[in-house]
Design a protein around this motif. Structure first.
Motif, PDB file in Angstrom:
ATOM      1  N   ASP A 161       0.836  -1.209   0.000  1.00 59.47           N
ATOM      2  CA  ASP A 161       0.000   0.000   0.000  1.00 59.47           C
ATOM      3  C   ASP A 161       0.869   1.258   0.000  1.00 59.47           C
ATOM      4  O   ASP A 161       0.658   2.173  -0.802  1.00 59.47           O
ATOM      5  N   ILE A 162       1.832   1.308   0.908  1.00 61.16           N
ATOM      6  CA  ILE A 162       2.668   2.504   1.044  1.00 61.16           C
ATOM      7  C   ILE A 162       3.619   2.625  -0.144  1.00 61.16           C
ATOM      8  O   ILE A 162       3.813   3.719  -0.681  1.00 61.16           O
ATOM      9  N   ALA A 163       4.201   1.510  -0.563  1.00 58.97           N
ATOM     10  CA  ALA A 163       5.124   1.540  -1.709  1.00 58.97           C
ATOM     11  C   ALA A 163       4.411   2.100  -2.942  1.00 58.97           C
ATOM     12  O   ALA A 163       4.978   2.934  -3.660  1.00 58.97           O
ATOM     13  N   ASN A 164       3.169   1.674  -3.160  1.00 61.41           N
ATOM     14  CA  ASN A 164       2.402   2.183  -4.305  1.00 61.41           C
ATOM     15  C   ASN A 164       2.164   3.680  -4.186  1.00 61.41           C
ATOM     16  O   ASN A 164       2.275   4.415  -5.173  1.00 61.41           O
ATOM     17  N   LYS A 165       1.826   4.149  -2.990  1.00 68.25           N
ATOM     18  CA  LYS A 165       1.584   5.581  -2.785  1.00 68.25           C
ATOM     19  C   LYS A 165       2.859   6.402  -3.001  1.00 68.25           C
ATOM     20  O   LYS A 165       2.795   7.549  -3.427  1.00 68.25           O
ATOM     21  N   LEU A 166       4.002   5.794  -2.690  1.00 69.20           N
ATOM     22  CA  LEU A 166       5.282   6.475  -2.869  1.00 69.20           C
ATOM     23  C   LEU A 166       5.830   6.312  -4.289  1.00 69.20           C
ATOM     24  O   LEU A 166       6.777   6.994  -4.666  1.00 69.20           O
ATOM     25  N   GLY A 167       5.249   5.377  -5.040  1.00 63.14           N
ATOM     26  CA  GLY A 167       5.739   5.119  -6.391  1.00 63.14           C
ATOM     27  C   GLY A 167       7.072   4.391  -6.408  1.00 63.14           C
ATOM     28  O   GLY A 167       7.898   4.612  -7.291  1.00 63.14           O
ATOM     29  N   ILE A 168       7.288   3.521  -5.397  1.00 64.86           N
ATOM     30  CA  ILE A 168       8.528   2.747  -5.332  1.00 64.86           C
ATOM     31  C   ILE A 168       8.176   1.268  -5.184  1.00 64.86           C
ATOM     32  O   ILE A 168       7.019   0.906  -4.944  1.00 64.86           O
ATOM     33  N   SER A 169       9.168   0.417  -5.320  1.00 63.68           N
ATOM     34  CA  SER A 169       8.938  -1.020  -5.190  1.00 63.68           C
ATOM     35  C   SER A 169       8.756  -1.402  -3.715  1.00 63.68           C
ATOM     36  O   SER A 169       9.174  -0.669  -2.812  1.00 63.68           O
ATOM     37  N   ILE A 170       8.164  -2.554  -3.503  1.00 64.39           N
ATOM     38  CA  ILE A 170       7.991  -3.060  -2.140  1.00 64.39           C
ATOM     39  C   ILE A 170       9.358  -3.292  -1.479  1.00 64.39           C
ATOM     40  O   ILE A 170       9.563  -2.885  -0.334  1.00 64.39           O
ATOM     41  N   PRO A 171      10.333  -3.918  -2.177  1.00 70.63           N
ATOM     42  CA  PRO A 171      11.655  -4.087  -1.549  1.00 70.63           C
ATOM     43  C   PRO A 171      12.310  -2.749  -1.172  1.00 70.63           C
ATOM     44  O   PRO A 171      12.953  -2.657  -0.126  1.00 70.63           O
ATOM     45  N   ALA A 172      12.118  -1.734  -2.019  1.00 69.98           N
ATOM     46  CA  ALA A 172      12.691  -0.414  -1.698  1.00 69.98           C
ATOM     47  C   ALA A 172      12.040   0.147  -0.439  1.00 69.98           C
ATOM     48  O   ALA A 172      12.732   0.706   0.426  1.00 69.98           O
ATOM     49  N   PHE A 173      10.720  -0.016  -0.304  1.00 71.56           N
ATOM     50  CA  PHE A 173      10.045   0.466   0.903  1.00 71.56           C
ATOM     51  C   PHE A 173      10.462  -0.352   2.117  1.00 71.56           C
ATOM     52  O   PHE A 173      10.668   0.198   3.205  1.00 71.56           O
ATOM     53  N   ALA A 196       5.370  11.281   5.578  1.00 73.41           N
ATOM     54  CA  ALA A 196       4.601  12.004   6.596  1.00 73.41           C
ATOM     55  C   ALA A 196       3.246  12.429   6.031  1.00 73.41           C
ATOM     56  O   ALA A 196       2.222  12.347   6.727  1.00 73.41           O
ATOM     57  N   LYS A 197       3.220  12.853   4.783  1.00 75.75           N
ATOM     58  CA  LYS A 197       1.970  13.269   4.145  1.00 75.75           C
ATOM     59  C   LYS A 197       0.999  12.084   4.034  1.00 75.75           C
ATOM     60  O   LYS A 197      -0.197  12.235   4.287  1.00 75.75           O
ATOM     61  N   ILE A 198       1.507  10.913   3.691  1.00 73.60           N
ATOM     62  CA  ILE A 198       0.667   9.709   3.596  1.00 73.60           C
ATOM     63  C   ILE A 198       0.032   9.404   4.951  1.00 73.60           C
ATOM     64  O   ILE A 198      -1.145   9.076   5.039  1.00 73.60           O
ATOM     65  N   TYR A 199       0.819   9.521   6.012  1.00 71.93           N
ATOM     66  CA  TYR A 199       0.320   9.236   7.363  1.00 71.93           C
ATOM     67  C   TYR A 199      -0.413  10.431   7.985  1.00 71.93           C
ATOM     68  O   TYR A 199      -0.943  10.317   9.086  1.00 71.93           O
ATOM     69  N   GLU A 200      -0.412  11.538   7.270  1.00 74.17           N
ATOM     70  CA  GLU A 200      -1.083  12.762   7.726  1.00 74.17           C
ATOM     71  C   GLU A 200      -0.544  13.247   9.070  1.00 74.17           C
ATOM     72  O   GLU A 200      -1.300  13.575   9.993  1.00 74.17           O
ATOM     73  N   ILE A 201       0.788  13.241   9.178  1.00 66.16           N
ATOM     74  CA  ILE A 201       1.462  13.770  10.367  1.00 66.16           C
ATOM     75  C   ILE A 201       2.627  14.625   9.886  1.00 66.16           C
ATOM     76  O   ILE A 201       2.993  14.596   8.710  1.00 66.16           O
ATOM     77  N   SER A 202       3.230  15.375  10.795  1.00 62.92           N
ATOM     78  CA  SER A 202       4.387  16.198  10.431  1.00 62.92           C
ATOM     79  C   SER A 202       5.640  15.327  10.372  1.00 62.92           C
ATOM     80  O   SER A 202       5.677  14.236  10.959  1.00 62.92           O
ATOM     81  N   VAL A 203       6.641  15.821   9.675  1.00 63.07           N
ATOM     82  CA  VAL A 203       7.925  15.113   9.606  1.00 63.07           C
ATOM     83  C   VAL A 203       8.511  14.968  11.007  1.00 63.07           C
ATOM     84  O   VAL A 203       9.039  13.917  11.363  1.00 63.07           O
ATOM     85  N   VAL A 204       8.374  15.998  11.815  1.00 61.21           N
ATOM     86  CA  VAL A 204       8.888  15.951  13.195  1.00 61.21           C
ATOM     87  C   VAL A 204       8.212  14.816  13.965  1.00 61.21           C
ATOM     88  O   VAL A 204       8.877  14.041  14.655  1.00 61.21           O
ATOM     89  N   ASN A 205       6.889  14.705  13.841  1.00 62.55           N
ATOM     90  CA  ASN A 205       6.184  13.622  14.530  1.00 62.55           C
ATOM     91  C   ASN A 205       6.595  12.255  13.993  1.00 62.55           C
ATOM     92  O   ASN A 205       6.674  11.291  14.752  1.00 62.55           O
TER      93      ASN A 205
END
Length: 122
Positions: A29-41, A60-69
């Motif tokens: 799910d996350i790899a697809n949202k980032l446009g990278i392969s599963i192994p890369a994620f 951070a944008k995918i998780y809807e939190i700040s980079v600091v968090n």
């Protein structure tokens, strides 16, 4: 210096994995949202890959939190939730066992009652 960087990568990767699990998302799910392969994620989550600020911002944008968090995710915040979830899961398993036991007992009593009424009818 390199050791500190490795620890930081592993820490951020662990936070990313924790958040992903908390949301019930797969690595795919996350790899697809980032446009990278599963192994890369997977390498990001395990801290094998150095993660740059741009990638941190995307995650951070995918998780809807700040980079600091994302970087400073406190284990203490998540740990009590996991403990509570484990406790609830154990209670549920115990109740399921009790239900199965009671179901067997009801069937036994029904069969006993059925056998008694059959012998009275004979």
């Amino acid at each position: 210096m390199n050791d500190h960087k490795d620890k930081a990568n592993k820490s951020v990767g662990k936070n990313i994995r924790t958040l992903r699990h908390k949301r019930g998302w797969s690595q795919e799910d996350i790899a697809n949202k980032l446009g990278i392969s599963i192994p890369a994620f997977s390498k990001i989550e395990t801290g094998v890959t150095d993660i740059n600020l741009s990638r941190l911002e995307q995650i951070a944008k995918i998780y809807e939190i700040s980079v600091v968090n994302l970087i400073t995710l406190e284990e203490e915040v998540i740990e009590p939730q996991l403990i509570q979830l484990n406790s609830i899961q154990k209670k549920l398993t115990d109740r399921e066992f009790e239900i199965a036991h009671l179901q067997r007992k009801v069937i036994e009593l029904y069969e006993e009652l059925h056998n008694r009424t059959s012998s009275f009818a004979s």
